[in-house]
Design an enzyme around this catalytic site. Structure first.
Site, short mmCIF file in Angstrom:
data_model
loop_
_atom_site.label_atom_id
_atom_site.label_comp_id
_atom_site.label_asym_id
_atom_site.label_seq_id
_atom_site.Cartn_x
_atom_site.Cartn_y
_atom_site.Cartn_z
N GLU A 18 0.83 -1.22 0.00
CA GLU A 18 0.00 0.00 0.00
C GLU A 18 0.86 1.26 0.00
OE1 GLU A 18 -2.85 0.51 -0.82
OE2 GLU A 18 -3.23 -1.64 -0.86
C1 LIG Z 1 2.97 -9.76 0.26
C2 LIG Z 1 2.70 -8.64 -0.71
C3 LIG Z 1 1.39 -8.34 -1.05
C4 LIG Z 1 1.12 -7.32 -1.96
N1 LIG Z 1 -0.17 -7.10 -2.38
C5 LIG Z 1 -0.38 -6.27 -3.43
C6 LIG Z 1 -1.68 -6.19 -4.05
O1 LIG Z 1 -2.66 -6.80 -3.60
N2 LIG Z 1 -1.82 -5.41 -5.16
C7 LIG Z 1 -0.78 -4.71 -5.69
O2 LIG Z 1 -0.97 -4.05 -6.70
N3 LIG Z 1 0.47 -4.75 -5.13
C8 LIG Z 1 0.67 -5.51 -4.02
N4 LIG Z 1 1.93 -5.60 -3.46
C9 LIG Z 1 2.98 -4.77 -4.00
C10 LIG Z 1 3.40 -3.63 -3.07
O3 LIG Z 1 2.37 -2.68 -2.97
C11 LIG Z 1 4.73 -3.09 -3.59
O4 LIG Z 1 5.71 -4.07 -3.31
C12 LIG Z 1 5.10 -1.76 -2.97
O5 LIG Z 1 4.19 -0.77 -3.38
C13 LIG Z 1 6.51 -1.31 -3.33
O6 LIG Z 1 6.79 -1.49 -4.69
P1 LIG Z 1 8.10 -2.29 -5.13
O7 LIG Z 1 8.13 -3.56 -4.37
O8 LIG Z 1 8.16 -2.38 -6.59
O9 LIG Z 1 9.29 -1.39 -4.60
P2 LIG Z 1 9.99 -0.16 -5.38
O10 LIG Z 1 8.96 0.74 -5.93
O11 LIG Z 1 11.01 -0.69 -6.29
O12 LIG Z 1 10.70 0.58 -4.17
C14 LIG Z 1 11.90 0.10 -3.57
C15 LIG Z 1 12.28 1.05 -2.43
O13 LIG Z 1 12.57 2.33 -2.95
C16 LIG Z 1 11.79 3.33 -2.32
N5 LIG Z 1 11.39 4.32 -3.32
C17 LIG Z 1 10.83 4.09 -4.51
N6 LIG Z 1 10.61 5.26 -5.14
C18 LIG Z 1 11.04 6.23 -4.33
C19 LIG Z 1 11.08 7.65 -4.42
N7 LIG Z 1 10.60 8.31 -5.48
N8 LIG Z 1 11.57 8.34 -3.36
C20 LIG Z 1 12.04 7.68 -2.28
N9 LIG Z 1 12.04 6.36 -2.14
C21 LIG Z 1 11.55 5.64 -3.16
C22 LIG Z 1 10.58 2.59 -1.73
O14 LIG Z 1 10.07 3.25 -0.58
C23 LIG Z 1 11.17 1.23 -1.40
O15 LIG Z 1 11.72 1.26 -0.11
C24 LIG Z 1 2.20 -6.57 -2.50
C25 LIG Z 1 3.52 -6.84 -2.11
C26 LIG Z 1 3.77 -7.87 -1.24
C27 LIG Z 1 5.20 -8.18 -0.90
#
Ligand SMILES: Cc1cc2nc3c(=O)[nH]c(=O)nc-3n(C[C@H](O)[C@H](O)[C@H](O)COP(=O)(O)OP(=O)(O)OC[C@H]3O[C@@H](n4cnc5c(N)ncnc54)[C@H](O)[C@@H]3O)c2cc1C
Length: 597
Positions: free
Chosen positions: A441
């Site tokens: 989220e």
């Molecule tokens: C168990 C699980 C359930 C999930 N359920 C859902 C679901 O139901 N539906 C869905 O759509 N998604 C779901 N997700 C996905 C989840 O919402 C994402 O993993 C999350 O939003 C982060 O995206 P990412 O993993 O690609 O990380 P990234 O976007 O790659 O981010 C990596 C890190 O970089 C930081 N970061 C990124 N951009 C910036 C910026 N501009 N400035 C500063 N810091 C930054 C982030 O805070 C993070 O710490 C789920 C994930 C998991 C693990």
């Protein structure tokens, strides 16, 4: 074995004595929520949480979900029966309008109940939790036909919902998303692409799964301006509402993950799946934000829920486990050693979690009440104020309650010593489950950026000024009340740190945006501590008033005042440290070149 008891009395204290829910009888749905009804509903919810959901928490964690070769996904034993019981109790639609099969009761009550359910079994509760988010989005952005086709079945739980944003190369930055939607002659679309990490993406607990999917219509602009939202049902729905053919959306795999094992986290493949636009073309992100905002409150609640159940178990263990003798003299002479609850360091741990949980509960319910006022009040000014505060509180609630929820699960685990590391005690599960709430989220770093980068400046800073005014007015109104001084004096100091930090951003972040990014997480926590401090001051006031009125809950109310003082002495001082870090700016953080790491 782990234990859990829903904190009904504490919820009632917040709803009745602190927030004065009966004052809102003019709002739709609130007249039905009399004190007796609220007590009965919370009592019933406690029973479902303790007796139907909680017994499956540990076994669900151990068994997990499995994808079979035919693409179907099994959930842990007992989940389907408990899910059915939850649905039959009408819990999904507690706050949904009656015309769609709900009960139209306050969202505040839904939040109160949600805490118990998530404490008892976070993984299981995510199935109906995502449905509730999808219902919120369809209610606001769906056409009349979409509402009548999907909502009643989702409200009664026979169909569930999901939220599909994330793709392999695109998480936080949704502008990168590639799932395509090709318009068809009949007004529908064919969606193609892959979504990952989709919670509750596939299972057989419901007859249908209503996926809400972000995709780019062919020819739409790049970036976030070209994203639309679609309803993609697992089973196509015939005109008469019956289920038709299987849609071309399948679960390709389920993720092996650290926690929430009872919830199926799926890779979803869309192979020209039939979808229906919801809301306006290219306005999908704002439509999805309705679901995300609802889900963010739900995830914040998960942080509180896990912190509460971890606390309850740590207290039970600390009373039973005997090790060493009390520094102030033997407390259990009949035993070989004293229970560890006599040791100040164990008390520090338990009081820290307790002080957070009780204020976190009040913050959650305060925010939920703002949501009710924002959506139900007839007074435009009242609606606007509540909506401003709800928008401001959402990232703080999500970020702070989940960061602290995890920290507290770890602290509670520490009370168990080595036994906390062994699976059968359940503490390991709480730590693993709590961890995800900090990530999904919108990772908590993003919540902090939302607060500093968007919410602070929105409408000329109207929301933040309203919040400062609300807290400042409370301190002012109680300035001559001597009994309130231990609370208001410290709260005022915290508020000063928060206002000074806000001012610092205004003066130092415009010209140098890295200063905002560097201080954002500290600012979110600073705001969180001040807000929780405000909740404690309100609770202290209510407890004092009830004690003066001769309330029979004397021990409970006195314990409130002790915990309030603990918070002010031990947790509020954090505001000065946060302010000082914010004012240090971005320089040392950004100076080293990337190669130096
Ligand atoms: C168990 C699980 C359930 C999930 N359920 C859902 C679901 O139901 N539906 C869905 O759509 N998604 C779901 N997700 C996905 C989840 O919402 C994402 O993993 C999350 O939003 C982060 O995206 P990412 O993993 O690609 O990380 P990234 O976007 O790659 O981010 C990596 C890190 O970089 C930081 N970061 C990124 N951009 C910036 C910026 N501009 N400035 C500063 N810091 C930054 C982030 O805070 C993070 O710490 C789920 C994930 C998991 C693990």
């Amino acid at each position: 074995m782990p234990v859990y008891k829903a904190p009904v009395n504490d919820t009632l204290f917040v709803l009745n004595d602190v927030l004065g829910l009966e004052r809102y009888g003019n709002l739709p749905g609130f007249a039905d929520a009399t004190l007796d009804t609220i007590e009965a509903i919370l009592g019933e919810a406690a029973k479902v949480a303790e007796e139907a959901l909680f017994p499956l928490n540990l076994s669900g964690d151990q068994e997990g979900c499995t994808r079979r070769d035919d693409g179907t996904v099994t959930v842990p034993k007992g989940f389907k029966q408990a899910y059915d019981q939850y649905c039959q109790g009408g819990w999904i639609g507690l706050a949904v309008p009656e015309e769609f099969g709900g009960q139209g009761l306050p969202y505040t009550l839904h939040a109160a109940v949600g805490e118990y359910m998530s404490s008892a079994n976070m993984s299981l509760m995510m199935y109906p939790g995502l449905t509730q988010g999808a219902i919120a989005a369809i209610l606001v952005h769906g056409s009349d036909e979409q509402k009548s086709t999907y909502l009643p079945k989702m409200v009664d739980g026979s169909w569930s919902g999901t939220m599909n944003l994330t793709e392999p190369h695109c998480g936080t930055d949704l502008g990168l998303l590639r799932t395509r939607a090709a318009p068809q002659d009949d007004g529908s679309y064919k969606l193609s692409g892959q979504k990952i990490f989709i919670s509750a993406g596939e299972h057989t607990m419901t007859d249908n799964i209503v996926h809400l999917v972000l995709a780019r219509i062919e020819g739409a602009p790049e970036g976030t301006k070209g994203i639309s939202l679609f309803i993609v049902p697992k089973m196509l729905v015939n005109e008469d509402g019956s289920l038709g053919a299987r849609n071309a959306v399948t679960c390709g795999a389920i993720e092996e993950k650290m926690g929430i094992h009872g919830n199926a986290t799926c890779v979803m493949n869309y192979d020209e799946a039939t979808g229906y636009l919801i809301g306006a073309e290219n306005k999908g992100l704002s439509a999805m934000f309705v679901m995300m905002n609802e889900a963010r409150l739900g995830v914040g609640l998960q942080g509180l829920s896990v912190s509460e159940i971890a606390y309850q178990n740590a207290v039970t263990y600390a009373r039973d486990r005997i090790q060493g003798r009390s520094l102030s003299g033997v407390k259990a002479p009949d035993k070989a050693a004293d229970p560890i609850i006599v040791h100040p360091d164990i008390r520090r741990t338990l009081m820290t979690i307790r002080a957070f949980n009780e204020a976190g509960r009040a913050f959650m319910l305060w925010t939920a009440l703002k949501s009710d006022i924002a959506h139900r009040s007839e007074d435009a000014a009242e609606r606007q104020n509540a909506d401003d505060l709800l928008g401001l509180a959402t990232p703080i609630l999500k970020g702070v309650l989940t960061d602290k929820g995890f920290d507290h699960a770890v602290m509670a685990q520490q009370v168990y010593g080595g036994h906390g590391y062994i699976e059968e005690w359940g503490m390991s599960q709480y730590v693993r489950d709590a961890r995800i709430a900090m990530i999904y989220e919108g990772a908590n770093g993003i919540q902090a950026l939302d607060l500093v980068g968007r919410k602070l400046a929105l409408n000329g800073g109207r929301a933040v000024m309203a919040m400062f005014k609300e807290i400042g007015d409370f301190c002012q109104e109680n300035r001559t009340d001597e009994a309130m001084e231990p609370y208001t004096k410290t709260l005022k100091k915290g508020l000063n740190d928060l206002q000074a930090s806000t001012m610092w951003f205004m003066q130092n972040a415009m010209a140098k945006p890295d200063n905002a990014g560097a201080g954002s997480t500290d600012y979110m926590h600073l705001f969180g501590v001040v807000t929780l401090g405000y909740m404690w001051a309100k609770m202290a006031k209510a407890a004092q008033e009830r004690l003066a009125a001769g309330d029979v809950r004397e021990d409970y109310l006195k314990a409130k005042l002790v915990t309030a003082r603990f918070f002010m002495e031990r947790i509020m001082p954090e505001t000065a440290m946060r302010k000082s870090r914010i004012e240090a700016g971005a320089d040392t953080m950004m100076e080293l070149p990337a190669e130096a790491f």
